[in-house]
Design a protein around this motif. Structure first.
Motif, PDB file in Angstrom:
ATOM      1  N   LEU A  16      42.326  42.831  47.728  1.00  0.00           N
ATOM      2  CA  LEU A  16      41.217  43.785  47.626  1.00  0.00           C
ATOM      3  C   LEU A  16      40.790  43.978  46.174  1.00  0.00           C
ATOM      4  O   LEU A  16      39.592  44.036  45.862  1.00  0.00           O
ATOM      5  N   TRP A  17      41.757  44.073  45.274  1.00  0.00           N
ATOM      6  CA  TRP A  17      41.469  44.247  43.853  1.00  0.00           C
ATOM      7  C   TRP A  17      40.686  43.038  43.313  1.00  0.00           C
ATOM      8  O   TRP A  17      39.680  43.195  42.627  1.00  0.00           O
ATOM      9  N   GLU A  61      35.594  50.202  47.653  1.00  0.00           N
ATOM     10  CA  GLU A  61      35.653  51.508  47.003  1.00  0.00           C
ATOM     11  C   GLU A  61      36.089  52.579  48.004  1.00  0.00           C
ATOM     12  O   GLU A  61      36.892  53.465  47.683  1.00  0.00           O
ATOM     13  N   SER A  62      35.577  52.493  49.230  1.00  0.00           N
ATOM     14  CA  SER A  62      35.950  53.454  50.280  1.00  0.00           C
ATOM     15  C   SER A  62      37.438  53.355  50.614  1.00  0.00           C
ATOM     16  O   SER A  62      38.120  54.377  50.780  1.00  0.00           O
ATOM     17  N   PRO A  72      38.911  49.740  40.420  1.00  0.00           N
ATOM     18  CA  PRO A  72      38.837  48.853  39.242  1.00  0.00           C
ATOM     19  C   PRO A  72      37.546  49.076  38.469  1.00  0.00           C
ATOM     20  O   PRO A  72      36.515  49.467  39.039  1.00  0.00           O
ATOM     21  N   TYR A  73      37.595  48.808  37.164  1.00  0.00           N
ATOM     22  CA  TYR A  73      36.411  48.991  36.324  1.00  0.00           C
ATOM     23  C   TYR A  73      35.322  47.993  36.718  1.00  0.00           C
ATOM     24  O   TYR A  73      34.158  48.356  36.880  1.00  0.00           O
ATOM     25  N   GLY A  74      35.719  46.740  36.901  1.00  0.00           N
ATOM     26  CA  GLY A  74      34.794  45.720  37.393  1.00  0.00           C
ATOM     27  C   GLY A  74      33.573  45.513  36.521  1.00  0.00           C
ATOM     28  O   GLY A  74      33.638  45.565  35.291  1.00  0.00           O
ATOM     29  N   PHE A  75      32.431  45.320  37.194  1.00  0.00           N
ATOM     30  CA  PHE A  75      31.174  45.024  36.503  1.00  0.00           C
ATOM     31  C   PHE A  75      30.059  45.914  37.057  1.00  0.00           C
ATOM     32  O   PHE A  75      30.118  46.364  38.202  1.00  0.00           O
ATOM     33  N   SER A  76      29.061  46.140  36.232  1.00  0.00           N
ATOM     34  CA  SER A  76      27.959  47.021  36.630  1.00  0.00           C
ATOM     35  C   SER A  76      26.646  46.495  36.060  1.00  0.00           C
ATOM     36  O   SER A  76      26.606  45.407  35.445  1.00  0.00           O
ATOM     37  N   GLU A  77      25.584  47.277  36.245  1.00  0.00           N
ATOM     38  CA  GLU A  77      24.274  46.888  35.723  1.00  0.00           C
ATOM     39  C   GLU A  77      24.258  46.763  34.195  1.00  0.00           C
ATOM     40  O   GLU A  77      23.348  46.160  33.615  1.00  0.00           O
TER      41      GLU A  77
END
Length: 339
Positions: A16-17, A61-62, A72-77
């Motif tokens: 999942l991570w 996330e849920s 996790p911090y991950g990625f965003s816009e």
């Protein structure tokens, strides 16, 4: 039936991570492609990829919130500039959708195989269905446009036969006629050539648009490695008069405007390295000619070193997120005052 809560296993937590990082990154990547695509036949396929990544990010996330786990911090816009000029042709965008679908089917099958909790099984079962549908849509469109990279054909066998000489397992010997490649070996050679072609295009786009000299040089090195590997694999096919699959017009544009963060580009290349390493390992295990096995082992070692150097760059720049890990039992009791 018991109502006792069942915790996630280490395998489920790890998958999942990893899926969250992959899909949060892919979401930014395909959103950019969707923003730029002009071909009306390709546009709905990319839209489908955007929807898949969005759903996966939301679902994981849920799950993490329900389990009281840190997301996790991950990625965003923040990792993409949607208004930057187009970096890829629509032909390449379609090819990348095929790549996403193919990789997704392999990865989600593995994730499903290690899932024990019903909700996690359902999630990866649905994810597998989604990427299968993505691959089908992309392949149908590519076939219609004459862009699907067809692998070599061989004549149908007329009857079954058994191997009757241990020489079947030996590689090319300059003093003897070598054993011709079989269908399984041809499949893996072709697939690895195709994967390296996609890698060259992606890495080239990152090399010309990165703002970091260190990252740009790392991409340049990766491009040279992929070209060398393609040459080795293609020559192996050509020795048996088998044509090497060549991608038609899978080009990138000449834009040098930064599009993606260096963190996102390095992570994308780390995924390419993982996929390449896995493909070579699978090919080595499936190939019955010893020279092929040795070749794959040699190429894998080079990919492994390149991946390690990339990880060091990510660590130095604080771009590499640490996956969940078991506690260090040797350190837990240190510092405690005992009677």
């Amino acid at each position: 039936m018991t109502n006792k809560k069942i915790d996630l296993t280490a395998s489920e937590l790890g998958s999942l991570w990893t899926t969250y990082l992959y899909d949060s990154m892919s979401l930014q990547f395909v959103k950019y492609m969707y923003e730029k695509v002009r071909d009306e036949d390709v546009k709905p396929i990319i839209k489908k990829a955007v929807k898949i990544s969005e759903q996966h990010v939301y679902k994981i996330e849920s799950i993490f919130k329900k389990e009281n786990l840190p997301i996790p911090y991950g990625f965003s816009e923040k990792d993409v500039e949607l208004q930057a000029p187009d970096l890829y042709t629509d032909t390449f965008k379609l090819t990348f959708m095929l790549h996403m679908g193919r990789v997704g089917m392999v990865v989600h099958t593995g994730n499903l195989a290690v899932a024990s909790r019903r909700d996690i099984q359902d999630f990866y079962g649905h994810a597998l269905h989604q990427v299968q549908d993505l691959y089908r849509s992309a392949s149908e469109t590519a076939l219609e446009k004459g862009l699907f990279l067809k692998r070599p054909y061989i004549p149908y066998p007329k009857q079954f036969s058994f191997v009757n000489d241990v020489g079947y397992l030996k590689g090319i010997n300059p003093l003897k006629n070598h054993r011709i490649l079989n269908a399984i070996e041809i499949t893996h050679l072709s697939l690895n050539i195709e994967t390296n072609q996609i890698g060259i295009m992606l890495i080239s786009s990152f090399m010309q648009s990165s703002q970091s000299h260190q990252v740009s040089q790392y991409m340049k090195r990766g491009k040279e490695i992929s070209k060398k590997h393609m040459d080795i694999l293609s020559k192996t096919l050509m020795k048996d008069d088998i044509p090497s699959p060549i991608s038609p017009n899978h080009a990138i544009t000449d834009s040098t405007t930064p599009v993606f963060s260096d963190k996102l580009m390095m992570f994308q290349v780390s995924l390419l390295n993982s996929a390449g390493f896995g493909n070579y390992a699978t090919a080595a295990a499936a190939s019955q000619r010893s020279d092929l096995t040795l070749n794959y082992e040699r190429l894998s070692a080079e990919v492994g070193q390149y991946a390690q150097d990339g990880a060091e760059i990510m660590i130095k720049n604080k771009w590499l997120e640490e996956p969940p890990a078991a506690p260090d039992r040797d350190q837990l009791g240190k510092g405690l005052k005992r009677k």
